[in-house]
Design an enzyme around this catalytic site. Structure first.
Site, PDB file in Angstrom:
ATOM      1  N   TYR A  63       0.935  -1.305  -0.091  1.00 53.21           N
ATOM      2  CA  TYR A  63      -0.045   0.109  -0.035  1.00 53.21           C
ATOM      3  C   TYR A  63       0.854   1.188   0.042  1.00 53.21           C
ATOM      4  O   TYR A  63       1.833   1.327   0.726  1.00 53.21           O
ATOM      5  CB  TYR A  63      -0.765  -0.112   1.222  1.00 53.21           C
ATOM      6  CG  TYR A  63      -1.695   1.292   1.090  1.00 53.21           C
ATOM      7  CD1 TYR A  63      -2.786   1.557   0.282  1.00 53.21           C
ATOM      8  CD2 TYR A  63      -1.652   2.369   2.180  1.00 53.21           C
ATOM      9  CE1 TYR A  63      -3.575   2.378   0.188  1.00 53.21           C
ATOM     10  CE2 TYR A  63      -2.632   3.273   2.164  1.00 53.21           C
ATOM     11  CZ  TYR A  63      -3.334   3.338   1.282  1.00 53.21           C
ATOM     12  OH  TYR A  63      -4.269   4.636   1.196  1.00 53.21           O
TER      13      TYR A  63
ATOM     14  N   ASP B 171       9.294   2.316   0.726  1.00 51.89           N
ATOM     15  CA  ASP B 171       8.032   3.182   1.531  1.00 51.89           C
ATOM     16  C   ASP B 171       7.976   3.046   2.836  1.00 51.89           C
ATOM     17  O   ASP B 171       7.713   1.669   3.291  1.00 51.89           O
ATOM     18  CB  ASP B 171       6.822   2.734   0.557  1.00 51.89           C
ATOM     19  CG  ASP B 171       5.541   3.496   1.404  1.00 51.89           C
ATOM     20  OD1 ASP B 171       5.869   4.034   2.240  1.00 51.89           O
ATOM     21  OD2 ASP B 171       4.543   3.614   0.661  1.00 51.89           O
TER      22      ASP B 171
ATOM     23  N   LYS C 169       3.503   9.275   8.730  1.00 48.23           N
ATOM     24  CA  LYS C 169       2.952   8.884   9.918  1.00 48.23           C
ATOM     25  C   LYS C 169       3.850   9.175  11.206  1.00 48.23           C
ATOM     26  O   LYS C 169       3.795  10.363  11.540  1.00 48.23           O
ATOM     27  CB  LYS C 169       2.756   7.345  10.089  1.00 48.23           C
ATOM     28  CG  LYS C 169       1.679   7.090   8.933  1.00 48.23           C
ATOM     29  CD  LYS C 169       1.283   5.571   8.931  1.00 48.23           C
ATOM     30  CE  LYS C 169       0.090   5.405   7.733  1.00 48.23           C
ATOM     31  NZ  LYS C 169       0.077   4.725   6.944  1.00 48.23           N
TER      32      LYS C 169
HETATM   33  C1  LIG Z   1      -0.421   4.950   5.626  1.00 49.71           C
HETATM   34  C2  LIG Z   1       0.631   4.634   4.286  1.00 49.71           C
HETATM   35  C3  LIG Z   1       0.573   5.246   3.124  1.00 49.71           C
HETATM   36  C4  LIG Z   1      -0.327   6.642   2.914  1.00 49.71           C
HETATM   37  O1  LIG Z   1      -0.164   7.606   3.849  1.00 49.71           O
HETATM   38  P1  LIG Z   1      -1.201   8.560   4.116  1.00 49.71           P
HETATM   39  O2  LIG Z   1      -0.687   9.727   4.978  1.00 49.71           O
HETATM   40  O3  LIG Z   1      -2.230   7.864   4.481  1.00 49.71           O
HETATM   41  O4  LIG Z   1      -1.686   9.187   2.659  1.00 49.71           O
HETATM   42  C5  LIG Z   1       1.744   4.988   2.292  1.00 49.71           C
HETATM   43  N1  LIG Z   1       2.424   3.949   2.359  1.00 49.71           N
HETATM   44  C6  LIG Z   1       2.326   3.403   3.383  1.00 49.71           C
HETATM   45  C7  LIG Z   1       3.359   2.086   3.659  1.00 49.71           C
HETATM   46  C8  LIG Z   1       1.536   3.683   4.507  1.00 49.71           C
HETATM   47  O5  LIG Z   1       1.295   2.654   5.441  1.00 49.71           O
END
Ligand SMILES: *Cc1c(COP(=O)(O)O)cnc(C)c1O
Length: 448
Positions: free
Chosen positions: A143, A235, A264
Protein backbone atom coordinates in the site's frame (compact mmCIF):
# COMPACT_ATOMS: atom_id res chain seq x y z
CA UNK A 1 -21.67 -2.03 25.71
CA UNK A 2 -23.80 1.03 25.02
CA UNK A 3 -23.19 2.69 21.63
CA UNK A 4 -26.12 5.09 21.30
CA UNK A 5 -23.97 8.18 20.84
CA UNK A 6 -21.80 6.55 18.17
CA UNK A 7 -24.88 5.34 16.34
CA UNK A 8 -26.44 8.80 16.41
CA UNK A 9 -23.20 10.40 15.22
CA UNK A 10 -22.84 7.90 12.41
CA UNK A 11 -26.43 8.56 11.42
CA UNK A 12 -25.63 12.27 11.13
CA UNK A 13 -22.33 11.53 9.36
CA UNK A 14 -24.06 9.42 6.69
CA UNK A 15 -26.08 12.49 5.68
CA UNK A 16 -23.04 14.63 4.97
CA UNK A 17 -20.04 12.38 4.27
CA UNK A 18 -19.73 9.49 1.81
CA UNK A 19 -20.01 6.29 3.82
CA UNK A 20 -20.09 8.53 6.91
CA UNK A 21 -16.28 8.78 7.02
CA UNK A 22 -13.32 10.76 5.73
CA UNK A 23 -11.11 7.74 5.03
CA UNK A 24 -12.49 4.57 3.49
CA UNK A 25 -10.97 2.08 5.95
CA UNK A 26 -12.73 3.67 8.92
CA UNK A 27 -16.09 2.36 7.73
CA UNK A 28 -14.76 -1.22 7.81
CA UNK A 29 -16.15 -1.60 11.33
CA UNK A 30 -19.71 -2.96 11.17
CA UNK A 31 -22.43 -2.06 11.59
CA UNK A 32 -20.79 1.34 12.25
CA UNK A 33 -17.52 2.60 13.70
CA UNK A 34 -17.35 3.92 17.23
CA UNK A 35 -16.61 7.64 17.48
CA UNK A 36 -13.67 8.52 19.70
CA UNK A 37 -14.05 11.28 22.25
CA UNK A 38 -10.48 11.28 23.52
CA UNK A 39 -7.30 9.30 23.99
CA UNK A 40 -5.51 8.53 27.25
CA UNK A 41 -2.09 6.85 27.21
CA UNK A 42 -2.62 3.53 25.46
CA UNK A 43 -6.41 3.82 25.58
CA UNK A 44 -9.24 5.56 23.75
CA UNK A 45 -12.61 6.52 25.18
CA UNK A 46 -15.55 6.58 22.79
CA UNK A 47 -18.55 8.91 22.58
CA UNK A 48 -20.56 6.61 24.88
CA UNK A 49 -17.81 6.50 27.49
CA UNK A 50 -16.54 3.00 26.63
CA UNK A 51 -12.83 2.58 27.15
CA UNK A 52 -10.58 0.42 24.98
CA UNK A 53 -6.96 -0.61 24.98
CA UNK A 54 -5.97 0.95 21.65
CA UNK A 55 -3.62 -1.10 19.43
CA UNK A 56 -4.56 0.90 16.33
CA UNK A 57 -2.82 4.09 17.44
CA UNK A 58 -4.09 6.25 14.61
CA UNK A 59 -3.04 3.50 12.15
CA UNK A 60 0.60 4.05 12.99
CA UNK A 61 1.60 7.67 13.69
CA UNK A 62 1.28 7.67 17.49
CA UNK A 63 4.61 6.26 18.65
CA UNK A 64 4.24 7.98 22.02
CA UNK A 65 0.58 7.12 22.60
CA UNK A 66 -2.22 9.59 23.22
CA UNK A 67 -0.66 11.55 26.06
CA UNK A 68 2.21 13.44 24.52
CA UNK A 69 5.14 14.15 26.83
CA UNK A 70 5.47 17.70 28.11
CA UNK A 71 8.24 18.87 25.71
CA UNK A 72 6.24 17.67 22.72
CA UNK A 73 3.02 19.34 23.86
CA UNK A 74 4.91 22.54 24.67
CA UNK A 75 6.54 22.69 21.22
CA UNK A 76 3.19 22.13 19.49
CA UNK A 77 1.50 24.83 21.57
CA UNK A 78 4.33 27.27 20.96
CA UNK A 79 4.19 26.72 17.19
CA UNK A 80 0.41 27.07 17.19
CA UNK A 81 0.38 30.23 19.25
CA UNK A 82 2.94 31.94 17.00
CA UNK A 83 0.53 31.68 14.07
CA UNK A 84 0.01 28.36 12.39
CA UNK A 85 1.94 28.84 9.12
CA UNK A 86 3.48 31.47 6.85
CA UNK A 87 4.24 30.34 3.29
CA UNK A 88 7.91 31.09 3.85
CA UNK A 89 10.55 28.85 5.47
CA UNK A 90 11.01 28.36 9.21
CA UNK A 91 13.93 27.09 11.28
CA UNK A 92 12.08 24.03 12.55
CA UNK A 93 11.93 22.58 9.01
CA UNK A 94 15.72 22.70 8.85
CA UNK A 95 15.97 21.16 12.32
CA UNK A 96 13.77 18.19 11.40
CA UNK A 97 15.50 17.70 8.03
CA UNK A 98 18.86 17.64 9.82
CA UNK A 99 17.57 15.21 12.41
CA UNK A 100 16.33 12.75 9.78
CA UNK A 101 19.49 13.07 7.68
CA UNK A 102 21.60 12.43 10.80
CA UNK A 103 19.77 9.25 11.76
CA UNK A 104 18.71 7.63 8.47
CA UNK A 105 21.79 6.62 6.56
CA UNK A 106 20.36 6.79 3.04
CA UNK A 107 18.94 10.29 3.54
CA UNK A 108 21.19 13.18 2.52
CA UNK A 109 18.37 15.50 1.54
CA UNK A 110 14.68 15.46 2.22
CA UNK A 111 11.49 17.23 1.18
CA UNK A 112 8.51 17.35 3.52
CA UNK A 113 4.95 17.07 2.24
CA UNK A 114 1.57 16.54 3.92
CA UNK A 115 0.71 12.85 3.69
CA UNK A 116 2.17 9.47 2.89
CA UNK A 117 0.18 9.51 -0.33
CA UNK A 118 1.74 12.79 -1.38
CA UNK A 119 5.16 11.36 -0.54
CA UNK A 120 4.74 8.35 -2.81
CA UNK A 121 3.19 10.45 -5.60
CA UNK A 122 6.22 12.74 -5.50
CA UNK A 123 8.72 9.87 -5.16
CA UNK A 124 7.32 8.16 -8.24
CA UNK A 125 7.45 11.42 -10.20
CA UNK A 126 11.01 12.02 -9.02
CA UNK A 127 12.10 8.50 -9.98
CA UNK A 128 10.56 8.94 -13.42
CA UNK A 129 12.15 12.36 -13.83
CA UNK A 130 15.54 11.12 -12.67
CA UNK A 131 15.67 8.06 -14.91
CA UNK A 132 13.64 9.30 -17.85
CA UNK A 133 11.65 6.04 -17.62
CA UNK A 134 7.95 5.34 -17.09
CA UNK A 135 7.37 2.07 -15.28
CA UNK A 136 7.41 1.25 -11.62
CA UNK A 137 7.34 -2.16 -9.98
CA UNK A 138 5.24 -2.53 -6.81
CA UNK A 139 4.29 -5.46 -4.59
CA UNK A 140 0.87 -7.10 -4.78
CA UNK A 141 -0.86 -6.12 -1.54
CA UNK A 142 1.62 -3.31 -0.92
CA UNK A 143 0.00 0.00 0.00
CA UNK A 144 1.38 3.36 -1.01
CA UNK A 145 -1.61 5.58 -0.38
CA UNK A 146 -4.57 6.61 -2.49
CA UNK A 147 -2.80 7.46 -5.73
CA UNK A 148 -3.17 6.63 -9.43
CA UNK A 149 0.22 5.02 -10.02
CA UNK A 150 -0.03 2.48 -7.22
CA UNK A 151 -3.75 1.60 -7.11
CA UNK A 152 -3.09 -1.10 -9.66
CA UNK A 153 -3.71 -4.84 -9.34
CA UNK A 154 -2.75 -7.86 -11.38
CA UNK A 155 0.66 -9.02 -12.53
CA UNK A 156 3.24 -8.71 -15.27
CA UNK A 157 0.90 -10.25 -17.87
CA UNK A 158 -2.36 -8.53 -17.04
CA UNK A 159 -3.09 -5.57 -14.80
CA UNK A 160 -5.72 -2.94 -14.23
CA UNK A 161 -6.58 -0.07 -11.88
CA UNK A 162 -7.91 -1.29 -8.52
CA UNK A 163 -10.24 1.71 -8.21
CA UNK A 164 -12.81 3.31 -10.44
CA UNK A 165 -11.70 6.65 -11.82
CA UNK A 166 -8.18 5.65 -12.83
CA UNK A 167 -7.39 5.40 -16.56
CA UNK A 168 -6.10 2.02 -17.77
CA UNK A 169 -2.98 3.82 -19.02
CA UNK A 170 -1.73 4.11 -15.41
CA UNK A 171 -1.87 0.32 -15.10
CA UNK A 172 0.34 -0.01 -18.18
CA UNK A 173 3.11 1.67 -16.27
CA UNK A 174 2.75 -0.11 -12.94
CA UNK A 175 3.80 -3.73 -12.57
CA UNK A 176 2.64 -5.54 -9.41
CA UNK A 177 4.65 -8.62 -8.45
CA UNK A 178 4.39 -10.97 -5.45
CA UNK A 179 6.47 -9.95 -2.42
CA UNK A 180 9.42 -12.24 -1.63
CA UNK A 181 9.49 -13.60 -5.18
CA UNK A 182 12.84 -13.00 -6.88
CA UNK A 183 11.86 -14.78 -10.10
CA UNK A 184 8.87 -12.45 -10.62
CA UNK A 185 11.10 -9.37 -10.35
CA UNK A 186 13.63 -10.91 -12.75
CA UNK A 187 10.88 -11.49 -15.30
CA UNK A 188 9.67 -7.90 -14.96
CA UNK A 189 13.21 -6.64 -15.57
CA UNK A 190 13.76 -9.09 -18.45
CA UNK A 191 10.70 -7.73 -20.18
CA UNK A 192 10.79 -4.02 -19.28
CA UNK A 193 14.23 -3.45 -17.72
CA UNK A 194 15.11 -0.38 -19.77
CA UNK A 195 11.81 1.32 -18.90
CA UNK A 196 11.63 0.60 -15.14
CA UNK A 197 12.20 3.82 -13.19
CA UNK A 198 12.10 2.13 -9.82
CA UNK A 199 10.94 -0.63 -7.50
CA UNK A 200 8.67 0.74 -4.76
CA UNK A 201 8.41 -1.57 -1.77
CA UNK A 202 7.46 -1.53 1.89
CA UNK A 203 10.45 -3.14 3.66
CA UNK A 204 7.86 -5.18 5.57
CA UNK A 205 4.39 -5.59 4.05
CA UNK A 206 2.56 -3.78 6.82
CA UNK A 207 -0.82 -3.11 5.24
CA UNK A 208 -1.37 -6.67 4.08
CA UNK A 209 -0.12 -9.05 6.70
CA UNK A 210 2.30 -8.24 8.34
CA UNK A 211 4.75 -10.09 6.00
CA UNK A 212 8.46 -10.13 6.80
CA UNK A 213 10.97 -10.36 3.92
CA UNK A 214 12.79 -13.65 3.40
CA UNK A 215 16.50 -13.53 4.06
CA UNK A 216 18.33 -11.76 1.24
CA UNK A 217 15.25 -10.37 -0.51
CA UNK A 218 16.09 -6.70 -0.06
CA UNK A 219 19.74 -7.29 -0.97
CA UNK A 220 18.43 -8.90 -4.16
CA UNK A 221 16.22 -5.85 -4.88
CA UNK A 222 19.19 -3.59 -4.24
CA UNK A 223 21.34 -5.49 -6.73
CA UNK A 224 18.86 -5.91 -9.55
CA UNK A 225 17.76 -2.25 -9.47
CA UNK A 226 21.38 -1.06 -9.47
CA UNK A 227 22.20 -3.40 -12.33
CA UNK A 228 19.41 -1.94 -14.48
CA UNK A 229 19.84 1.70 -13.51
CA UNK A 230 16.48 1.73 -11.66
CA UNK A 231 15.91 3.26 -8.26
CA UNK A 232 15.14 1.25 -5.14
CA UNK A 233 12.46 3.14 -3.21
CA UNK A 234 11.60 2.02 0.30
CA UNK A 235 8.15 3.10 1.43
CA UNK A 236 8.84 3.52 5.14
CA UNK A 237 5.64 5.42 5.88
CA UNK A 238 4.81 2.77 8.50
CA UNK A 239 8.20 1.26 9.30
CA UNK A 240 10.05 4.60 9.45
CA UNK A 241 11.04 5.41 13.07
CA UNK A 242 9.19 2.29 14.21
CA UNK A 243 11.19 -0.68 12.92
CA UNK A 244 14.92 -0.37 13.51
CA UNK A 245 14.45 2.62 15.82
CA UNK A 246 15.67 5.97 14.54
CA UNK A 247 17.61 4.27 11.74
CA UNK A 248 14.35 2.82 10.32
CA UNK A 249 13.81 -0.57 8.66
CA UNK A 250 16.64 0.07 6.22
CA UNK A 251 19.09 -0.08 9.11
CA UNK A 252 17.45 -3.27 10.43
CA UNK A 253 17.86 -4.95 7.03
CA UNK A 254 21.22 -3.36 6.22
CA UNK A 255 20.09 -2.20 2.79
CA UNK A 256 20.47 1.35 1.46
CA UNK A 257 17.64 2.47 -0.84
CA UNK A 258 18.04 5.36 -3.28
CA UNK A 259 14.86 7.02 -2.05
CA UNK A 260 12.70 6.60 1.04
CA UNK A 261 9.19 7.82 1.64
CA UNK A 262 8.17 8.71 5.18
CA UNK A 263 4.91 9.67 6.85
CA UNK A 264 3.00 8.83 10.02
CA UNK A 265 5.47 8.98 12.96
CA UNK A 266 7.69 11.69 11.45
CA UNK A 267 4.85 14.20 11.92
CA UNK A 268 4.22 13.33 15.56
CA UNK A 269 0.48 12.82 14.99
CA UNK A 270 -0.07 15.65 12.50
CA UNK A 271 -0.50 15.34 8.70
CA UNK A 272 2.88 14.60 7.13
CA UNK A 273 4.90 12.90 4.44
CA UNK A 274 8.47 13.16 3.20
CA UNK A 275 10.77 11.99 0.43
CA UNK A 276 14.42 11.54 1.34
CA UNK A 277 17.45 10.05 -0.34
CA UNK A 278 20.69 10.63 -2.16
CA UNK A 279 21.29 14.33 -2.67
CA UNK A 280 21.88 13.95 -6.36
CA UNK A 281 18.41 12.42 -6.81
CA UNK A 282 16.41 14.55 -4.37
CA UNK A 283 17.91 17.65 -5.98
CA UNK A 284 15.72 16.72 -8.94
CA UNK A 285 12.82 18.43 -7.16
CA UNK A 286 12.03 21.99 -8.22
CA UNK A 287 13.41 24.57 -7.80
CA UNK A 288 16.79 22.77 -7.68
CA UNK A 289 15.72 20.41 -10.48
CA UNK A 290 13.00 20.09 -13.07
CA UNK A 291 10.57 17.73 -11.30
CA UNK A 292 7.79 20.00 -10.12
CA UNK A 293 6.76 19.60 -6.51
CA UNK A 294 5.10 22.12 -4.18
CA UNK A 295 2.57 22.45 -1.38
CA UNK A 296 0.92 25.27 0.57
CA UNK A 297 1.14 23.34 3.83
CA UNK A 298 4.41 21.46 3.22
CA UNK A 299 6.85 21.73 6.11
CA UNK A 300 4.01 23.06 8.29
CA UNK A 301 5.58 24.54 11.45
CA UNK A 302 3.19 22.77 13.85
CA UNK A 303 3.77 19.40 12.19
CA UNK A 304 7.53 19.94 12.03
CA UNK A 305 7.63 20.86 15.73
CA UNK A 306 5.53 17.82 16.67
CA UNK A 307 7.70 15.49 14.56
CA UNK A 308 11.00 16.90 15.77
CA UNK A 309 10.09 16.82 19.46
CA UNK A 310 8.63 13.31 19.13
CA UNK A 311 11.82 11.96 17.55
CA UNK A 312 14.04 13.87 19.99
CA UNK A 313 12.04 12.46 22.87
CA UNK A 314 12.48 8.97 21.42
CA UNK A 315 16.22 9.56 21.04
CA UNK A 316 16.63 10.72 24.63
CA UNK A 317 14.32 8.28 26.43
CA UNK A 318 13.67 4.55 26.56
CA UNK A 319 10.90 4.75 23.94
CA UNK A 320 12.14 2.01 21.60
CA UNK A 321 13.12 -0.32 24.45
CA UNK A 322 9.66 0.15 25.91
CA UNK A 323 7.58 -0.34 22.76
CA UNK A 324 9.74 -3.13 21.34
CA UNK A 325 9.81 -4.91 24.70
CA UNK A 326 6.03 -4.86 24.99
CA UNK A 327 5.77 -5.89 21.33
CA UNK A 328 7.98 -8.87 22.04
CA UNK A 329 5.87 -9.83 25.07
CA UNK A 330 2.69 -9.62 23.05
CA UNK A 331 4.06 -11.73 20.21
CA UNK A 332 5.63 -14.28 22.55
CA UNK A 333 2.43 -14.49 24.61
CA UNK A 334 0.34 -14.91 21.47
CA UNK A 335 2.69 -17.62 20.21
CA UNK A 336 2.09 -19.58 23.43
CA UNK A 337 -1.67 -19.09 23.25
CA UNK A 338 -1.82 -20.24 19.63
CA UNK A 339 0.22 -23.35 20.41
CA UNK A 340 -2.61 -24.43 22.73
CA UNK A 341 -5.66 -23.04 21.02
CA UNK A 342 -5.09 -22.46 17.31
CA UNK A 343 -1.82 -24.00 16.10
CA UNK A 344 -2.52 -23.23 12.44
CA UNK A 345 -2.59 -19.45 13.08
CA UNK A 346 0.56 -17.35 12.64
CA UNK A 347 1.92 -14.60 14.87
CA UNK A 348 3.53 -11.89 12.76
CA UNK A 349 5.30 -8.60 13.39
CA UNK A 350 8.54 -7.24 14.72
CA UNK A 351 9.65 -4.39 16.98
CA UNK A 352 6.42 -2.61 18.00
CA UNK A 353 4.16 -4.20 15.36
CA UNK A 354 2.04 -7.31 15.90
CA UNK A 355 -0.84 -9.28 14.48
CA UNK A 356 -2.28 -12.78 14.38
CA UNK A 357 -3.03 -14.03 10.87
CA UNK A 358 -5.71 -16.71 10.79
CA UNK A 359 -3.77 -19.00 8.47
CA UNK A 360 -5.68 -22.17 7.66
CA UNK A 361 -2.78 -24.58 7.73
CA UNK A 362 0.21 -25.05 9.95
CA UNK A 363 2.30 -27.69 11.64
CA UNK A 364 0.55 -30.05 14.06
CA UNK A 365 0.53 -29.00 17.70
CA UNK A 366 3.22 -31.60 18.44
CA UNK A 367 5.53 -30.17 15.79
CA UNK A 368 6.08 -26.62 17.03
CA UNK A 369 9.53 -27.15 18.53
CA UNK A 370 11.89 -24.40 17.36
CA UNK A 371 9.26 -22.13 15.80
CA UNK A 372 9.81 -18.36 15.59
CA UNK A 373 9.14 -17.47 19.21
CA UNK A 374 7.95 -13.88 18.89
CA UNK A 375 6.63 -13.27 15.40
CA UNK A 376 7.38 -14.76 11.98
CA UNK A 377 10.82 -13.78 10.65
CA UNK A 378 10.73 -16.22 7.71
CA UNK A 379 13.27 -18.48 9.38
CA UNK A 380 13.74 -21.50 7.08
CA UNK A 381 14.36 -23.71 10.15
CA UNK A 382 10.99 -22.84 11.71
CA UNK A 383 8.49 -25.73 11.46
CA UNK A 384 5.97 -23.15 10.29
CA UNK A 385 8.15 -21.97 7.39
CA UNK A 386 6.26 -23.66 4.56
CA UNK A 387 2.93 -22.41 5.92
CA UNK A 388 3.66 -18.84 7.00
CA UNK A 389 2.54 -16.12 4.55
CA UNK A 390 5.26 -14.98 2.16
CA UNK A 391 3.15 -12.59 0.12
CA UNK A 392 -0.28 -10.98 -0.16
CA UNK A 393 -1.89 -13.98 -1.88
CA UNK A 394 -0.93 -16.16 1.09
CA UNK A 395 -2.45 -13.65 3.52
CA UNK A 396 -5.60 -13.46 1.43
CA UNK A 397 -6.03 -17.24 1.85
CA UNK A 398 -6.38 -16.77 5.60
CA UNK A 399 -9.73 -16.66 7.41
CA UNK A 400 -10.53 -13.03 6.75
CA UNK A 401 -14.25 -13.29 7.46
CA UNK A 402 -13.75 -15.08 10.77
CA UNK A 403 -11.21 -12.45 11.77
CA UNK A 404 -13.45 -9.54 10.90
CA UNK A 405 -16.95 -10.74 11.71
CA UNK A 406 -16.42 -12.99 14.72
CA UNK A 407 -13.06 -12.35 16.31
CA UNK A 408 -12.81 -8.55 16.06
CA UNK A 409 -16.17 -7.88 17.71
CA UNK A 410 -15.46 -10.25 20.59
CA UNK A 411 -12.19 -8.47 21.26
CA UNK A 412 -13.94 -5.12 21.17
CA UNK A 413 -16.58 -6.39 23.59
CA UNK A 414 -13.72 -7.10 26.00
CA UNK A 415 -12.40 -3.57 25.61
CA UNK A 416 -9.61 -4.33 23.12
CA UNK A 417 -9.48 -2.20 19.97
CA UNK A 418 -7.67 -4.02 17.15
CA UNK A 419 -7.18 -2.82 13.58
CA UNK A 420 -10.35 -2.97 11.52
CA UNK A 421 -9.44 -5.92 9.36
CA UNK A 422 -7.13 -8.88 9.05
CA UNK A 423 -4.62 -6.98 6.93
CA UNK A 424 -3.46 -3.89 8.76
CA UNK A 425 -0.78 -3.87 11.40
CA UNK A 426 -1.33 -3.16 15.10
CA UNK A 427 1.00 -0.90 17.03
CA UNK A 428 2.46 -0.61 20.51
CA UNK A 429 3.03 2.91 21.85
CA UNK A 430 5.02 4.43 24.69
CA UNK A 431 1.68 4.97 26.42
CA UNK A 432 0.98 1.23 26.70
CA UNK A 433 1.76 -0.65 29.89
CA UNK A 434 2.43 -4.24 30.93
CA UNK A 435 -1.13 -4.36 32.27
CA UNK A 436 -2.45 -3.47 28.81
CA UNK A 437 -0.44 -6.37 27.40
CA UNK A 438 -1.72 -8.82 30.03
CA UNK A 439 -5.31 -7.71 29.57
CA UNK A 440 -4.98 -8.09 25.83
CA UNK A 441 -3.44 -11.55 26.02
CA UNK A 442 -6.27 -12.65 28.34
CA UNK A 443 -8.81 -11.42 25.80
CA UNK A 444 -7.08 -13.31 22.95
CA UNK A 445 -7.06 -16.41 25.15
CA UNK A 446 -10.78 -16.03 25.77
CA UNK A 447 -11.63 -15.32 22.13
CA UNK A 448 -9.46 -17.59 19.99
C1 LIG B 1 -0.34 4.94 5.43
C2 LIG B 1 0.56 4.60 4.29
C3 LIG B 1 0.67 5.40 3.16
C4 LIG B 1 -0.26 6.57 2.92
O1 LIG B 1 -0.10 7.56 3.85
P1 LIG B 1 -1.30 8.62 4.07
O2 LIG B 1 -0.73 9.59 5.05
O3 LIG B 1 -2.46 7.83 4.58
O4 LIG B 1 -1.57 9.23 2.74
C5 LIG B 1 1.62 5.10 2.22
N1 LIG B 1 2.44 4.03 2.37
C6 LIG B 1 2.36 3.22 3.43
C7 LIG B 1 3.31 2.08 3.57
C8 LIG B 1 1.41 3.47 4.43
O5 LIG B 1 1.29 2.64 5.46
Amino acid sequence: MNDEQSRALYDRALSVMPGGVNSAVRAAIEPYPFFVRKGEGGHVVDADGNRYVDWVMGLGPLLLGHDLPEPVTAAIQRATSEGPMYGTPTEVEVDLAEFVARHVESVEKIRFVNSGTEATVSAVRLARGHTGRNKIVVMQGGYHGAQESTLVEGDLESRSPSSAGIPQSFAEHTIPVPFNDEAAIREAFDEHGDDIAGVLVEPILANYGIVHPIDGYHEFLREITAEHGSLLIFDEVITGFRVGGLGCAQREFGVTPDLTTFGKIVGGGFPVGAIGGRAEIVEGFAPAGDVFQAGTFSGHPVTMAAGLETLKFAAENDVYDHVNGLGERLRAGLTDILADQAPSYTVVGTDSMFKVIFTREGPGSGELEGQCSAGCTQNPDCPRYEYCPKNAADVKQAETERWRRVFWGQMKAQGIFLSQNQFESQFVSYGHTEEDVEETLEAYKETL
